[in-house]
Design an enzyme around this catalytic site. Structure first.
Site, PDB file in Angstrom:
ATOM      1  N   LYS A  40     -52.426  95.681 -41.893  1.00 59.97           N
ATOM      2  CA  LYS A  40     -53.803  95.948 -42.302  1.00 59.97           C
ATOM      3  C   LYS A  40     -53.810  96.482 -43.721  1.00 59.97           C
ATOM      4  O   LYS A  40     -53.006  97.353 -44.065  1.00 59.97           O
ATOM      5  CB  LYS A  40     -54.432  96.973 -41.351  1.00 59.97           C
ATOM      6  CG  LYS A  40     -55.870  97.387 -41.663  1.00 59.97           C
ATOM      7  CD  LYS A  40     -55.982  98.569 -42.603  1.00 59.97           C
ATOM      8  CE  LYS A  40     -55.262  99.797 -42.141  1.00 59.97           C
ATOM      9  NZ  LYS A  40     -55.364 100.924 -43.155  1.00 59.97           N
ATOM     10  N   ASP A  96     -59.098 102.856 -36.844  1.00 60.02           N
ATOM     11  CA  ASP A  96     -58.926 101.477 -37.307  1.00 60.02           C
ATOM     12  C   ASP A  96     -58.352 100.551 -36.244  1.00 60.02           C
ATOM     13  O   ASP A  96     -58.126  99.375 -36.510  1.00 60.02           O
ATOM     14  CB  ASP A  96     -58.063 101.424 -38.570  1.00 60.02           C
ATOM     15  CG  ASP A  96     -56.706 102.094 -38.393  1.00 60.02           C
ATOM     16  OD1 ASP A  96     -56.466 102.696 -37.328  1.00 60.02           O
ATOM     17  OD2 ASP A  96     -55.897 102.030 -39.338  1.00 60.02           O
TER      18      ASP A  96
END
Length: 270
Positions: free
Chosen positions: A10, A130
């Protein structure tokens, strides 16, 4: 039947910190993107859940019972256990959401094997702000603490990306605590490419104060003429986006030659 999933790295193409909330968290606006490479998880049916960690960065995860992979498994009801082999290719405490990406891969593995409960986003968010984005692993805007997701256009799909880390772990908490508290405004409006170009990372200054080598990484990356280069998350990994695979590969070769001690990863945005 074995299932293999990549825990896609990510990156935060932009990360705007708007304010510190009363609950201690920070109000964020971020553009998440994901690289087509990362940790690799292989799952096989078993009588009970288990985890084995291998790979370059496996030594940083010494307690399997405290690993987010096992925590993710515990969030998801299933009729049988899973034996997980985690190949840890991403550095730890690096701003790449490595643990969250591993948890996201577990959710996708369980989805393939047994399906997910309807409230999976809420279950995922208890593991980290997240993690829901990492389950999706698509370019999206995250708001709130990062859990309020909006899928955006594919204007950056397949763009070549280079990740570079000085091999210095950097804890998220102290970087956020050192943020100067100034709200510099929301994400710019427009497509994903425009947001990446015009956005910023509000944690970059505080991260560089804690880890000056980040500035060295950024200087080296900007010298390879990407169309954007920035720190990801709370650091210390930085990313650079290029218009062609050739440009990215030449940049990777140049950086590896000048700084063989740094970790780097070549890929393309999903």
């Amino acid at each position: 039947m074995a299932i293999t999933e990549i825990a896609y790295a990510k990156i935060n193409l932009a990360l705007h910190v708007r304010k510190r909330r009363e609950d201690g968290y920070h109000e964020l606006e971020t553009l998440f993107a994901f690289v087509d490479a990362g940790d690799v998880l292989r799952a096989s049916p078993a009588a009970r859940d288990s985890l084995t960690v291998v790979g370059e960065f496996s030594g940083f995860l010494s307690d399997p019972f405290d690993n987010i992979v096992m925590q993710a498994l515990g969030k998801l009801p299933r009729p049988e256990g899973l034996d997980i082999m985690l190949e840890k290719n991403l550095p730890v405490a690096a701003g790449l959401g490595g643990g969250s990406a591993d948890a996201g891969a577990i959710f996708r593995i369980v989805e393939q094997a047994h399906g997910l409960p309807d409230n999976w986003p809420a279950r995922a968010s208890t593991l980290g702000a997240d993690v829901p984005a990492c389950v999706e692993s698509r370019t999206c805007i995250g708001r709130g603490t990062g859990t309020e997701l909006e899928i955006v256009d594919g204007s950056l799909a397949d763009k070549p990306v280079l990740l570079v880390n000085p091999r210095i772990p950097l804890a998220t908490g102290p970087v956020f605590m050192a943020w100067d508290g100034e709200d510099r405004g929301p994400l710019p409006l427009g497509d994903a490419r425009h947001i990446a170009l015009e956005g910023r990372n509000d944690l970059q200054a505080s991260a560089i104060s804690a880890c000056p080598q980040i500035a060295d990484v950024l200087d080296a990356m900007r010298g390879t003429e990407p169309f954007v280069a920035r720190m990801s998350g709370s650091g210390a990994t930085c990313f650079a986006l290029y218009e062609s695979n050739t440009a990215r590969d030449l940049a990777a070769e140049r950086i590896a030659s000048g700084h063989p001690e740094w970790w780097h990863l070549k890929g393309n945005l999903r």
